[in-house]
Design a protein around this motif. Structure first.
Motif, mmCIF file in Angstrom:
data_model
loop_
_atom_site.group_PDB
_atom_site.id
_atom_site.type_symbol
_atom_site.label_atom_id
_atom_site.label_comp_id
_atom_site.label_asym_id
_atom_site.label_seq_id
_atom_site.Cartn_x
_atom_site.Cartn_y
_atom_site.Cartn_z
ATOM 1 N N THR A 64 0.829 -1.216 0.000
ATOM 2 C CA THR A 64 0.000 0.000 0.000
ATOM 3 C C THR A 64 0.864 1.267 0.000
ATOM 4 O O THR A 64 0.411 2.325 0.429
ATOM 5 N N ILE A 66 3.351 2.690 1.493
ATOM 6 C CA ILE A 66 3.682 3.570 2.630
ATOM 7 C C ILE A 66 5.186 3.526 2.939
ATOM 8 O O ILE A 66 5.793 2.466 2.988
ATOM 9 N N ARG A 68 7.979 4.926 5.881
ATOM 10 C CA ARG A 68 8.122 5.485 7.236
ATOM 11 C C ARG A 68 9.339 4.850 7.881
ATOM 12 O O ARG A 68 9.852 3.823 7.397
ATOM 13 N N TYR A 71 10.226 3.076 13.728
ATOM 14 C CA TYR A 71 10.229 1.721 14.299
ATOM 15 C C TYR A 71 10.516 1.736 15.797
ATOM 16 O O TYR A 71 10.783 2.795 16.379
ATOM 17 N N LEU A 246 -1.779 -10.895 3.327
ATOM 18 C CA LEU A 246 -2.155 -9.552 3.769
ATOM 19 C C LEU A 246 -3.063 -9.012 2.671
ATOM 20 O O LEU A 246 -2.738 -9.135 1.485
ATOM 21 N N TYR A 270 -4.953 0.797 7.773
ATOM 22 C CA TYR A 270 -4.099 1.902 7.358
ATOM 23 C C TYR A 270 -4.723 2.469 6.102
ATOM 24 O O TYR A 270 -5.180 1.728 5.230
ATOM 25 N N THR A 353 5.271 -7.114 6.968
ATOM 26 C CA THR A 353 4.556 -6.097 6.186
ATOM 27 C C THR A 353 5.443 -4.868 5.925
ATOM 28 O O THR A 353 4.943 -3.789 5.656
ATOM 29 N N TYR A 354 6.769 -5.040 6.048
ATOM 30 C CA TYR A 354 7.659 -3.873 5.992
ATOM 31 C C TYR A 354 8.535 -3.775 4.751
ATOM 32 O O TYR A 354 9.323 -2.832 4.633
ATOM 33 N N LYS A 357 9.193 -0.579 1.922
ATOM 34 C CA LYS A 357 9.849 0.651 2.374
ATOM 35 C C LYS A 357 11.359 0.469 2.547
ATOM 36 O O LYS A 357 12.092 1.435 2.690
ATOM 37 N N ALA A 400 2.219 -1.216 11.093
ATOM 38 C CA ALA A 400 1.112 -0.310 10.855
ATOM 39 C C ALA A 400 -0.171 -0.940 11.400
ATOM 40 O O ALA A 400 -1.127 -0.263 11.725
HETATM 41 O O1 PYC Z 1 4.432 -1.137 8.248
HETATM 42 O O2 PYC Z 1 3.925 0.793 7.367
HETATM 43 C C1 PYC Z 1 3.749 -0.423 7.489
HETATM 44 C C2 PYC Z 1 2.704 -1.073 6.704
HETATM 45 C C3 PYC Z 1 1.819 -0.487 5.897
HETATM 46 C C4 PYC Z 1 1.038 -1.474 5.387
HETATM 47 C C5 PYC Z 1 1.449 -2.646 5.883
HETATM 48 N N1 PYC Z 1 2.488 -2.391 6.703
#
Ligand code: PYC
Length: 403
Positions: A64, A66, A68, A71, A246, A270, A353-354, A357, A400
Motif C-alpha cells: 500500500t 507507505i 516510514r 520503528y 495480507l 491503514y 509487512t515492511y 519501504k 502499521a
Molecule cells: O508497516 O507501514 C507499514 C505497513 C503499511 C502497510 C502494511 N504495513
C-alpha cells in the motif's frame, strides 16, 4: 519506428539466458532490482535477475505504498531511516518520477497502553535523529481535519504518534525505475523464468536450475517474498518463517480530502488517499499460513466498518479492487538479511509487512556485501544467525497494523 520502440522500452528483452553469471538474483521485485541497480556502483554488471512471473508481480506490486521509519528498536529505526533517505533522492537519481508524497504519518492511539508504547517509540526515534512525536487529540484533529475524532466511536482517539517524514510513493514506478536503472547498468532481467532447483556442492551453490536451463553462478541472492522459505530449502538453508496473506483494497477516485497517512493498529486499518484520489486501505495479516492469494469477506467487512468510523464521508464510495499478497513473518518481526551458512548464498527475507519501504537500503547493503564480502554494520543485527545466538530485534507492535 523500431528505433523509437527500442528507446521507449524500459529494459531490454533478453531472449537467451547465458550459461553463467557472476551474480544471480532470484526475484524481480523491489529488493532484487534495487540490488542489481546498486551492484553496478561496485562495477558488478554480469548479473541476471530471474522471476517466475512479470517484474513487480509479488509484494512490490501489492503493497500500500507507505514509507516510514518510526520503528521500535534503534536497529530498526536506523535501518528504515536510511531507506527513507535513499527514497528521497531516488526519483532524481533514476530520472524517473516516483510520485513520492511526503505527507506525514499518524499512528492513532486508542488506549493508555498504546500511548505509552508510542511515547517509547518516539523517544527511540528521536535518539536516532528521526522526527517522530506523541501528539494529543487536538493536534490529530488539526492534521486530519476530515477524520471523525468524536467520542462516540468504538475506539475514541486519545492521541497519535506523528511522523512527519512518512508518506507514500508510487510502487509501480519504483519497480519500473529500478528495472530501467539495473538494465542500463548491464544487468539482465529475465521474467517468466522460474527457479526449480539450486545445486549445492559443500558450502557453495554452484548453479541455479530454471525452467529455461541451468546457469552457473558466482553468488546467488534470494530476494523473494512469500517463496523465500521454499527457495532456501533448495539450498539446504532453513528459515524460521511462516507465510501469511495480507489484504488490501482501493476505492474509486474521490475529491482529495486526506493528506496524511492514517494508521490504527487497534482498528486494524491503514488508510491513505492516492494522487489519483483513490482511498488505499489495508488490514492486518491473516493468522493462518497459506499461499492462496485470495480476499476474504471478513476482511472487507471489518476494514470497511472501521474505515467508515474514521471517514463516514466514504459511505457511498465504491470499492474498485481488492487483492492479497504474501508476507513472510519471522519470530521477531524483523527481516533476515545477508549471509546464510552457504558461503555464496545470501537472503533478503522475512519482511512481514515492511519490505517495500526497505528496498533501496536492502539493495545498497546487499550490493556492498556481495562486492566486499563484508556485512555492512547497518544490517548486521538482522543476520539469520541471531536466532541461534538469541539476539532478537523485536519489532512486535511496531507494524502499521497489529502483529
Ligand atoms: O508497516 O507501514 C507499514 C505497513 C503499511 C502497510 C502494511 N504495513
Amino acid at each position: 519506428m523500431r528505433d523509437l520502440l527500442r528507446r521507449r522500452r524500459m529494459w531490454r528483452r533478453r531472449p537467451e539466458l547465458k550459461r553463467s553469471y557472476d551474480v544471480v538474483i532470484i526475484g524481480a521485485g523491489s529488493h532484487g532490482l534495487a540490488t542489481a541497480y546498486y551492484l553496478r556502483r561496485h562495477g558488478i554488471t554480469d548479473v541476471a535477475i530471474l522471476d517466475r512471473s512479470y517484474i513487480g508481480s509479488g509484494a512490490a506490486g501489492r503493497n500500500t505504498t507507505i514509507l516510514r521509519s518510526n520503528y521500535k528498536t534503534p536497529e530498526g529505526a536506523r535501518f528504515y531511516d536510511a531507506s527513507v533517505r535513499l527514497y528521497e533522492g531516488l526519483g532524481a537519481e533514476l530520472d524517473f518520477n516516483l510520485l513520492f508524497s511526503r505527507r506525514g504519518h499518524l499512528t492513532l492511539a486508542h488506549s493508555d497502553r498504546a500511548l505509552a508504547v508510542m511515547a517509547n517509540r518516539a523517544e527511540v526515534n528521536r535518539l536516532e535523529g528521526i522526527d517522530s512525536r506523541l501528539i494529543g487529540p487536538d493536534r490529530v484533529a488539526e492534521l486530519a481535519p476530515t477524520m471523525y475524532v468524536g467520542p462516540d466511536t468504538t475506539y475514541p482517539i486519545m492521541g497519535a504518534l506523528h511522523h512527519p517524514p512518512g508518506g507514500i510513493i508510487r510502487h509501480d514506478a519504483v519497480v519500473w525505475g529500478l528495472a530501467r536503472g539495473a538494465d542500463e547498468g548491464g544487468a539482465e532481467i529475465h521474467p517468466h523464468t522460474e527457479v526449480t532447483g539450486l545445486r549445492r556442492e559443500g558450502d557453495r551453490i554452484t548453479a541455479v536450475e530454471t525452467g529455461r536451463g541451468t546457469v552457473a553462478a558466482g553468488t546467488v541472492l534470494n530476494c523473494t517474498a512469500g517463496w523465500s522459505t521454499l527457495l532456501c530449502d533448495m539450498a539446504g538453508v532453513r528459515l524460521p518463517i511462516t507465510t501469511h496473506i495480507l489484504q488490501a483494497c482501493v476505492t474509486e477516485p474521490v475529491k482529495p480530502f486526506l493528506d496524511v497517512v492514517v494508521v490504527s493498529s487497534q482498528m486494524h486499518v491503514y488508510i491513505s488517499q492516492s494522487d489519483r484520489g483513490e482511498f488505499v486501505m489495508g488490514s492486518e495479516i491473516e493468522p493462518w499460513t497459506t499461499y492462496r492469494m485470495q480476499n476474504t469477506l471478513n476482511f472487507l467487512q471489518d476494514l470497511t466498518r472501521h474505515t467508515l468510523e474514521l471517514f463516514p464521508q466514504l459511505e457511498r464510495a465504491r470499492l474498485l479492487r481488492a487483492w492479497a499478497g504474501l508476507c513472510d513473518i519471522s519470530p521477531d518481526y524483523s527481516p533476515i538479511l545477508g549471509r546464510t551458512e552457504v558461503e555464496n548464498f545470501h537472503v533478503s527475507a522475512g519482511w512481514g509487512t515492511y519490505g517495500f519501504k526497505a528496498a533501496p537500503i536492502v539493495g545498497r547493503t546487499l550490493a556492498e556485501l556481495v562486492a566486499t564480502g563484508r556485512t555492512p554494520e547497518l544490517i548486521a543485527p538482522f543476520a539469520l544467525e541471531r536466532f541461534h545466538t538469541d539476539e532478537l530485534v523485536s519489532e512486535l507492535a511496531a507494524a502499521a497494523v497489529s502483529h
